[in-house]
Scaffold this active site. Structure first.
Site, PDB file in Angstrom:
ATOM      1  N   CYS A 341       0.788  -1.227   0.000  1.00 23.87           N
ATOM      2  CA  CYS A 341       0.000   0.000   0.000  1.00 23.87           C
ATOM      3  C   CYS A 341       0.831   1.295   0.000  1.00 23.87           C
ATOM      4  CB  CYS A 341      -1.056   0.019   1.098  1.00 23.87           C
ATOM      5  SG  CYS A 341      -0.673  -0.876   2.587  1.00 23.87           S
ATOM      6  N   ARG A 370       7.145 -10.989   5.017  1.00 25.73           N
ATOM      7  CA  ARG A 370       6.724 -10.843   6.408  1.00 25.73           C
ATOM      8  C   ARG A 370       7.464 -11.884   7.223  1.00 25.73           C
ATOM      9  NH1 ARG A 370       0.187 -10.073   5.408  1.00 25.73           N
ATOM     10  NH2 ARG A 370       0.443  -8.347   3.945  1.00 25.73           N
ATOM     11  N   GLN A 388       1.104 -10.961  -3.594  1.00 27.62           N
ATOM     12  CA  GLN A 388      -0.322 -10.645  -3.534  1.00 27.62           C
ATOM     13  C   GLN A 388      -0.820 -10.145  -4.881  1.00 27.62           C
ATOM     14  OE1 GLN A 388      -0.011  -7.696  -0.347  1.00 27.62           O
ATOM     15  NE2 GLN A 388      -1.228  -9.049   0.932  1.00 27.62           N
ATOM     16  N   ASP A 390      -2.547  -7.670  -5.591  1.00 32.52           N
ATOM     17  CA  ASP A 390      -2.938  -6.554  -4.743  1.00 32.52           C
ATOM     18  C   ASP A 390      -3.435  -5.371  -5.573  1.00 32.52           C
ATOM     19  OD1 ASP A 390      -3.286  -5.391  -2.315  1.00 32.52           O
ATOM     20  OD2 ASP A 390      -1.163  -5.063  -1.893  1.00 32.52           O
ATOM     21  N   HIS A 392      -5.136  -1.220  -4.891  1.00 33.40           N
ATOM     22  CA  HIS A 392      -5.633  -0.175  -4.004  1.00 33.40           C
ATOM     23  C   HIS A 392      -6.517   0.750  -4.812  1.00 33.40           C
ATOM     24  CE1 HIS A 392      -2.227  -1.819  -1.781  1.00 33.40           C
ATOM     25  NE2 HIS A 392      -3.000  -1.580  -0.747  1.00 33.40           N
ATOM     26  N   LYS A 472     -13.812  -4.890   7.092  1.00 33.13           N
ATOM     27  CA  LYS A 472     -13.383  -5.675   5.934  1.00 33.13           C
ATOM     28  C   LYS A 472     -14.291  -6.863   5.672  1.00 33.13           C
ATOM     29  CE  LYS A 472     -10.297  -8.719   8.513  1.00 33.13           C
ATOM     30  NZ  LYS A 472      -9.059  -9.464   8.558  1.00 33.13           N
ATOM     31  N   HIS A 518      -8.272  -1.484   0.164  1.00 35.31           N
ATOM     32  CA  HIS A 518      -7.227  -2.480  -0.112  1.00 35.31           C
ATOM     33  C   HIS A 518      -7.951  -3.761  -0.495  1.00 35.31           C
ATOM     34  CE1 HIS A 518      -4.232  -0.503   2.771  1.00 35.31           C
ATOM     35  NE2 HIS A 518      -5.371   0.052   3.096  1.00 35.31           N
TER      36      HIS A 518
END
Length: 645
Positions: A341, A370, A388, A390, A392, A472, A518
């Site tokens: 992000c 991570r 991911q 991913d 945004h 979420k 997200h």
RNA sequence: GCCGGAGUAGCUCAGUGGCAGAGCAGCCGCCUUGUAAGCGGCAGGUCAGGGGUUCAAAUCCCCUCUCCGGCUCCA
């Protein structure tokens, strides 16, 4: 004095008061008495020996009833503890509930027991079962109970902590006794231990006392327990089936990925076939995104510490981040990114944005790192480095509703394209610690709820489980053998736009903060690949399979196979023209789980035909050439992605 | 991170203190092959790594790494 007992079928029976479950069952029929496990009264389950003193509705729960399994397993846990204490008199015992498919009990042994000790414990349990001991409930005062359990510190702690549950009430405690074994327990239980016949102790593990990492670690013994031998065997067979589907095993057998001691924990190496599979999965998703309003962005793997200070990751997430990379000469500190992000925000910030551009959707296959605890790593399902899918979304508050709805439908469609069609959602709401205004939370939460309802996605509310910066939705998919995998996550964020002070120019020519959403739909490509492998048991549908067609020859038909390969250009085809028997070629092809085999010999060349073996279908011989190619192309066609279709 | 189990050839595994093994895969031959493994030979080892006990260690002990089953964790 007499009482009326109403039964679930509406009939009413009259008894002398008081009456027990046994007596009711007996008065209805001997078969029912034999199968009776407990009774349900006022929405709670009670022992058959429970004495009913007033008019009431009573249901006799039998061994055919799902609720009865829970009772069986709870009693199984008691018998396990009894067996363990018979063999290890100085063991301390903690708690032992029923769980899905079985039960467990936690113990503290003076010397840790081993997996090989389970057999002996199981034998002791069988003895207890054979002697058919009755479970008898009683109540004593807390004081007496503490005396009774004077050598059992864990039990004493349960009694003293005065939490209700596990048989502890406010003043008195409930006990169950069978033979000489006494345990704290609310019940109810099986009438006697003889009903426990079909069980197996399955594994042994560590478990923190009362689930707290700071407490002593106990040894937990797990078991499974059923009313019939068939049910037990079915369960054990299912477990074996799940093992066969294990993506780590399949990944190795199918040559998809590998790990290495030298590489370190939590990361995998993708071999050529696995990399093809990944690429097919990613390409399909990327195309779907580009066709539906997303822009592709690309961002690096590391960023300067100031970025992670601004985003709050260093404050809230540093435990999960890899240690800093220090460049001492330049006095700079970098971090591997645990999330994408902040980078996407920097992309957003690099231009001035008008409300006319919103919503802006930035998409990337972003690899994040991570630092997960070693013990939680699990194949491709839980990694330290993963990618991911991913994105945004930057939008106005007014746009949240539409965005979330489109997003949900996009996600359900996308997962469905890969063959995961049974989707359920969890909606996580405002936690105790949160930022942003209550009205923002309420609006966002109701947007999420409304979208789920409108699209007919079944959901549960996970109360207070939202992140501190926004509510979420998590989407879970059920696989071919009924397991639930968490995949998509859609998260509304009120915090990051503030942290980074990002803006757009609204229609009044004023600066305004956008809202961020997200979202990752497959979740992580690695994890998603693992889920697909387990879902399909390695037999991937044609369009996903790393190798789609094996062309197997009989004799020398080089000209013919050249033509076939040419006509299947664009597909992943492997030729096996070795001088070995056809049976062996088929065996090898099957083992590699290639979905289609085309078999051609000289006869086929002369007649312009082919034989086609398709996974999970009858074999087809003497198919006319063009027809055969058409069949193969059709089987390998990738699903169309049409959001509005 | 914690508790327990495990690591032997590319893969699957046997080997409990006394010469390092098998099957598959690989390589080399033979067999010309039509629906789930033809036949023979060869090669392949830091027994995860390091330390210790012992006349002798894959085997027993300690440390590290990696994996497995759980627990805790998954803003």
């Amino acid at each position: 004095m007499s009482i009326d007992i109403k039964l679930p079928d509406g009939s009413i029976r009259n008894y002398d008061s008081p009456v027990t479950g046994y007596q009711i069952a007996e008065s209805i029929g001997p078969r029912l008495l034999k199968d009776a496990i407990c009774i349900e009264i006022n929405n709670t389950f009670k022992d058959l020996s429970f004495s009913i003193t007033e008019n009431n509705t009573v249901r006799i729960v039998t061994n055919k009833d799902l609720d009865a399994l829970h009772i069986l397993r709870h009693s199984s846990a008691h018998i396990l503890a009894q067996a363990v204490l018979n063999i290890y008199p100085d063991a301390q015992f903690g708690v032992g509930p029923s769980i899905e498919n079985g039960f467990y009990y936690d113990f503290l042994f003076s010397n840790p027991i081993k997996e090989s000790d389970l057999l002996n414990i199981e034998l002791e349990m069988k003895k207890i079962s054979k002697s058919s001991q009755s479970f008898i409930r009683s109540e004593i005062s807390k004081k007496e109970a503490i005396k009774l359990f004077k050598n059992q510190n864990l039990k004493k702690e349960l009694i003293e902590s005065a939490e209700t549950g596990e048989g502890v009430g406010n003043e008195s405690v409930s006990l169950y006794t069978n033979n000489k074994f006494v345990d704290l327990c609310m019940g109810p239980h099986l009438p006697n231990t003889g009903l426990l016949k079909h069980f197996k102790l399955t594994k042994i593990s560590g478990a923190y006392w009362r689930g707290d990492e700071a407490n002593v670690q106990l040894q937990r013994i797990y078991g499974t327990s059923w009313f019939t031998k068939e049910d037990l065997n079915t369960y054990l067979t299912q477990q074996e089936e799940a093992e066969k589907r294990d993506h780590r095993k399949l990944g190795n057998e199918l040559n998809l990925f590998t790990s290495s001691e030298e590489l370190g924990s939590g990361n995998f190496l993708w071999k050529p076939k696995g990399a093809v599979l990944r690429d097919v999965i990613e390409s399909y998703s990327k195309r779907a995104h580009l066709d539906n309003g997303y822009s592709l962005v690309n961002t690096p793997h590391i960023g300067k510490s100031v970025l992670w200070e601004t985003s709050g990751h260093l404050e809230h997430y540093s435990e999960n981040m890899y240690p800093p990379i220090n460049h001492e000469e330049n006095n700079e500190t970098y971090y591997l990114k645990p999330m994408n992000c902040p980078f996407h925000i920097l992309v957003y910030k690099s231009d001035l944005h008008s409300y006319k551009e919103l919503p802006l959707r930035y998409f990337e296959f972003g690899s994040v790192y991570r630092y997960e605890k070693t013990g939680v790593l699990h194949g491709l399902l839980r990694l330290r480095g993963f990618t991911q899918d991913d994105a945004h979304i930057f939008c106005t508050k007014d746009q949240i509703n539409d965005e979330v709805k489109t997003l949900l439908s996009f996600s359900v469609k996308l997962l469905g394209s890969y063959g995961l069609t049974e989707i359920e959602a969890d909606l996580s709401t405002k936690p105790k610690k949160y930022i942003g205004s209550d009205s923002d939370w309420d609006n966002a939460t109701s947007s999420l709820k409304q979208s789920l309802t409108e699209l007919g996605v079944p959901y549960q509310i996970a109360d207070g489980e939202g992140a501190f910066y926004g509510p979420k939705i998590d989407l879970h998919a059920k696989d071919a053998i009924g397991r639930r995998w968490q995949l998509s996550t859609i998260q509304i964020d009120f915090a990051q736009p503030d942290n980074f002070n990002i803006e757009f120019v609204n229609s009044d020519n004023k600066k305004e903060k956008p809202v961020m959403i997200h979202r990752a739909l497959l979740g992580s490509v690695e994890r998603f690949t693992a889920v697909l492998l387990e879902h399909y048991a390695g037999n991937l549908p044609g369009w996903l399979s790393p190798n789609q067609v094996d062309v197997l020859t009989i004799g020398n038909v080089e000209k013919y196979t050249d033509k076939i390969i040419r006509d299947l250009k664009g597909f992943r085809v492997t030729l096996d023209d070795r001088n070995i028997r056809l049976g062996e070629k088929i065996h090898n092809s099957e083992k590699s789980k290639t979905p289609i085999q085309i078999i051609v010999g000289e006869k086929d060349y002369e007649n312009s035909t082919m034989a086609i073996n398709i996974f999970d279908q009858d074999n087809n011989k003497d198919i006319e050439y063009k027809e055969g190619i058409k069949i193969v192309r059709k089987l390998l066609k990738e699903p169309e992605f049409n959001l509005n279709g």
